[in-house]
Design an enzyme around this catalytic site. Structure first.
Site, PDB file in Angstrom:
ATOM      1  N   ALA A 251       0.805  -1.236   0.000  1.00  0.00           N
ATOM      2  CA  ALA A 251       0.000   0.000   0.000  1.00  0.00           C
ATOM      3  C   ALA A 251       0.838   1.286   0.000  1.00  0.00           C
ATOM      4  O   ALA A 251       0.280   2.369   0.145  1.00  0.00           O
ATOM      5  CB  ALA A 251      -1.010   0.039   1.153  1.00  0.00           C
ATOM      6  N   ALA A 252       2.140   1.172  -0.195  1.00  0.00           N
ATOM      7  CA  ALA A 252       2.955   2.403  -0.284  1.00  0.00           C
ATOM      8  C   ALA A 252       2.527   3.220  -1.502  1.00  0.00           C
ATOM      9  O   ALA A 252       2.368   4.448  -1.422  1.00  0.00           O
ATOM     10  CB  ALA A 252       4.431   2.051  -0.371  1.00  0.00           C
ATOM     11  N   GLY A 253       2.323   2.529  -2.628  1.00  0.00           N
ATOM     12  CA  GLY A 253       1.882   3.234  -3.833  1.00  0.00           C
ATOM     13  C   GLY A 253       0.505   3.854  -3.643  1.00  0.00           C
ATOM     14  O   GLY A 253       0.246   4.977  -4.086  1.00  0.00           O
ATOM     15  N   ASP A 254      -0.369   3.131  -2.961  1.00  0.00           N
ATOM     16  CA  ASP A 254      -1.722   3.661  -2.704  1.00  0.00           C
ATOM     17  C   ASP A 254      -1.658   4.897  -1.810  1.00  0.00           C
ATOM     18  O   ASP A 254      -2.411   5.863  -2.007  1.00  0.00           O
ATOM     19  CB  ASP A 254      -2.587   2.591  -2.029  1.00  0.00           C
ATOM     20  CG  ASP A 254      -2.731   1.344  -2.885  1.00  0.00           C
ATOM     21  OD1 ASP A 254      -2.690   1.466  -4.126  1.00  0.00           O
ATOM     22  OD2 ASP A 254      -2.869   0.249  -2.307  1.00  0.00           O
TER      23      ASP A 254
HETATM   24  O1  RIB Z   1      -1.726  -2.055  -3.205  1.00  0.00           O
HETATM   25  C1  RIB Z   1      -1.875  -2.918  -2.128  1.00  0.00           C
HETATM   26  C2  RIB Z   1      -3.145  -3.691  -2.249  1.00  0.00           C
HETATM   27  O2  RIB Z   1      -3.073  -4.535  -3.368  1.00  0.00           O
HETATM   28  C3  RIB Z   1      -3.447  -4.601  -1.092  1.00  0.00           C
HETATM   29  O3  RIB Z   1      -4.141  -3.962  -0.038  1.00  0.00           O
HETATM   30  C4  RIB Z   1      -4.216  -5.724  -1.736  1.00  0.00           C
HETATM   31  O4  RIB Z   1      -5.562  -5.772  -1.374  1.00  0.00           O
HETATM   32  C5  RIB Z   1      -4.049  -5.522  -3.239  1.00  0.00           C
HETATM   33  O5  RIB Z   1      -5.179  -5.020  -3.797  1.00  0.00           O
END
Ligand code: RIB
Length: 302
Positions: A251-254
């Site tokens: 989730a770093a990119g998110d």
């Molecule tokens: O970007 C990370 C996410 O990728 C995770 O939370 C997982 O659910 C996948 O969708």
């Protein structure tokens, strides 16, 4: 109050195993720990926007199971408008099976569940949210036709459209690029989309220029510890990453995408918003899990 950011995308429950290394094909490996946390690229990005000071709504699907209720609740408690998160009867919620190794690298298998049933028509039902937004964010964990429709609608409405092309397995449909203001891949996604192997800043610049030639407005390639590269019509700009000791990069990119969008709607200029997203992402990699790792605004304020 209308949300300034709308995320159209996925919600997953992440089932996370930590082990010293990732297993090879056919291998059974003893692990160190296991935990279950809310994730999904779309939901993570929505949570990041909310925690970092932006108003945000999520359009997506969960299944009619316990995970679905938990995923919706995780958004609700962060202040994400989740009235457009539908429950699909008779379907499981999206699940991600994640393994993280001692070097903080991960591998992920996704079962789409309800995410796979997000149709253009289901997004269209919430067109009022898109109309009221300033920024619309999409990723690639929901059906292709839904992403295509949302990008085109965002362009038609004159919104700032961000596409995080993740996960990317190959080139994007050619007609998508002109509908994207900010295309934000990581190194491997940039390579899959451009055909140019991204190994350093020079190759990232070439990949970014190629993606712009294909029609993307601006390209932000995230390069992990090497920072991020912005490629525009006026040239390129490198943003070094804050140096941290990574524990888990999930989730770093998110977090970067959500932080960038939150920065934009809070009135930051583009470069400031990129640096803001980077600071949030750097903090997230020092913590375990997807949504639990995303920082709050107060943690970034000096
Ligand atoms: O970007 C990370 C996410 O990728 C995770 O939370 C997982 O659910 C996948 O969708």
């Amino acid at each position: 109050m209308s949300a300034k950011v709308v995320v159209v995308g996925s919600l997953n429950m992440d089932l996370v195993a930590r082990a010293q290394r990732l297993p090879r094909a056919g291998e059974t490996l003893p692990g160190d720990s296991f935990f279950t946390v809310p994730g999904g690229k779309g939901a993570n990005q929505a949570v990041a926007v909310a925690r970092l000071g932006g108003s945000v709504a999520m359009i997506g699907n969960v299944g009619d199971d316990a995970y679905g209720q938990q995923l919706r609740q995780a958004l609700f408690v962060e202040g994400v408008d989740c009235r457009a998160v539908d429950t699909c009867p008779g379907v499981s919620s999206g699940v991600a099976l994640i393994t993280v190794d001692a070097a903080s690298q991960n591998c992920i298998v996704i079962i789409p569940g309800g995410n796979g049933l997000l149709t253009p028509q289901s997004v269209q039902r919430f067109d009022a949210l898109l109309q009221a937004a300033e920024v619309i964010i999409c990723q690639l964990e929901v059906p292709t036709e839904t992403v295509a429709w949302t990008l085109a609608r965002g362009r038609e409405l004159g919104k700032q459209v961000i596409l995080n092309p993740a996960p990317a397995t190959g080139p994007l449909p050619a007609d998508w690029f002109a509908n994207v203001d900010y295309l934000a891949p990581n190194e491997s996604e940039a390579e899959a989309l451009s055909g140019i192997a991204v190994t350093d800043l020079g190759s990232a610049r070439r990949a970014g220029e190629r993606l712009r030639q294909l029609g993307a407005g601006k390209v932000i390639i995230t390069l992990g510890a090497q920072g991020a590269l912005l490629v525009t019509a006026h040239g390129h700009r490198h943003f070094p990453a804050p140096q941290v000791q990574p524990l888990d990069t999930t989730a770093a990119g998110d977090t970067f995408i959500g932080g960038f969008a939150a920065g934009l709607v809070r009135g930051m200029e583009e470069g400031e918003a990129i640096a803001f997203g980077q600071r949030a992402a750097a903090l997230s990699v020092t913590r375990a899990g997807a949504q639990p790792s995303i920082p709050y605004l107060a943690e970034l304020t000096p």
